[in-house]
Design an enzyme around this catalytic site. Structure first.
Site, PDB file in Angstrom:
ATOM      1  N   TYR B  14     -15.657  -9.123 -21.125  1.00 43.98           N
ATOM      2  CA  TYR B  14     -15.616  -8.514 -19.932  1.00 43.98           C
ATOM      3  C   TYR B  14     -16.257  -8.955 -19.588  1.00 43.98           C
ATOM      4  O   TYR B  14     -15.925  -9.325 -17.616  1.00 43.98           O
ATOM      5  CB  TYR B  14     -16.148  -7.386 -20.876  1.00 43.98           C
ATOM      6  CG  TYR B  14     -16.239  -6.325 -18.929  1.00 43.98           C
ATOM      7  CD1 TYR B  14     -14.764  -5.216 -18.205  1.00 43.98           C
ATOM      8  CD2 TYR B  14     -17.196  -6.210 -18.493  1.00 43.98           C
ATOM      9  CE1 TYR B  14     -15.552  -5.066 -17.523  1.00 43.98           C
ATOM     10  CE2 TYR B  14     -17.685  -5.199 -17.426  1.00 43.98           C
ATOM     11  CZ  TYR B  14     -17.098  -4.543 -16.846  1.00 43.98           C
ATOM     12  OH  TYR B  14     -16.398  -3.567 -15.613  1.00 43.98           O
ATOM     13  N   ASP B  38     -17.524   5.057 -11.975  1.00 46.56           N
ATOM     14  CA  ASP B  38     -18.729   3.456 -11.891  1.00 46.56           C
ATOM     15  C   ASP B  38     -19.180   3.796 -10.252  1.00 46.56           C
ATOM     16  O   ASP B  38     -18.064   3.883  -9.599  1.00 46.56           O
ATOM     17  CB  ASP B  38     -17.910   1.997 -12.002  1.00 46.56           C
ATOM     18  CG  ASP B  38     -18.892   1.052 -11.681  1.00 46.56           C
ATOM     19  OD1 ASP B  38     -20.025   1.225 -10.945  1.00 46.56           O
ATOM     20  OD2 ASP B  38     -18.520   0.234 -11.578  1.00 46.56           O
ATOM     21  N   ASP B  98     -23.989  -1.044 -18.287  1.00 44.65           N
ATOM     22  CA  ASP B  98     -22.938  -0.426 -18.263  1.00 44.65           C
ATOM     23  C   ASP B  98     -23.256   0.323 -19.898  1.00 44.65           C
ATOM     24  O   ASP B  98     -23.599  -0.068 -21.364  1.00 44.65           O
ATOM     25  CB  ASP B  98     -21.241  -1.406 -18.553  1.00 44.65           C
ATOM     26  CG  ASP B  98     -21.700  -1.517 -16.929  1.00 44.65           C
ATOM     27  OD1 ASP B  98     -22.591  -0.819 -16.063  1.00 44.65           O
ATOM     28  OD2 ASP B  98     -19.955  -1.539 -16.554  1.00 44.65           O
TER      29      ASP B  98
END
Lengths: 123, 123
Positions: B14, B38, B98
């Site tokens: 990612y 996000d 995250d």
């Protein structure tokens, strides 16, 4: 939604209380019906009585905590921290990443702790 | 549940793909019905088409990413990373935390990014 500063204060209180307070002191930072999942993937701990019991396992061990990074977003925070616990087998050190959600008063409504056995270091 | 190594590989892919790939390349790491938030507290982005559109805003900007810490637990990971983006106004740097969940093949089923405007630095 709580102000970011209120969320940051609760995170700081949490780390301080984990290190120096009783299990009841830590649980008092949570709402009555809060849910805790530590580590993520384990059975959730529901309600303040069960949360008090969860923290009581650590109550008589000497612990130090240190905040490494915190990010606040919406009614939530994610934070990376170090916890050192003195045990009969040596000093156990973990650096989890926790995620918490908060009510409008900055009380913790949920906590998820991200760590696994491979992150545990015994010194 | 995916092996921890599979989850770590997806996190690494990612970050690499955000830096060097197309929006479609990044979206391909997600499942068809994945949900992205996000930052946390904003409107969730649902499904791979919308996720592709989300990343396309960054597609033509030069980006660098660096993993600072990752913790795997259950079918989830939390990770702290740095992303530097070259914009006409200067280099924008953010270090979000995250949280992702994964399916049995290590594809991302959800992503939540914890950061706020005060974490953005322009150099």
């Amino acid at each position: 939604m709580p102000e970011p500063s209120v969320i940051r204060d609760t995170v700081a209180s949490y780390l301080k209380t984990v290190a120096t307070g009783s299990a009841a002191d830590v649980a008092a930072l949570y709402t009555e019906d809060a849910v805790l999942e530590d580590p993520v993937g384990s059975e959730p701990v529901r309600g303040r009585a069960a949360i008090t019991e969860f923290y009581s396992a650590l109550e008589n061990l000497r612990q130090e905590t240190e905040l490494l990074a915190v990010r606040v977003a919406g009614n939530s925070a994610a934070f990376h921290f170090r916890v050192r616990t003195e045990t009969p087998d040596g000093v156990v050190e973990i650096e989890p990443i926790d995620v918490m959600t908060f009510d409008e008063f900055g009380r913790i409504t949920s906590m998820q702790a991200f760590w696994s056995a491979e992150d545990v270091q015994v010194r």
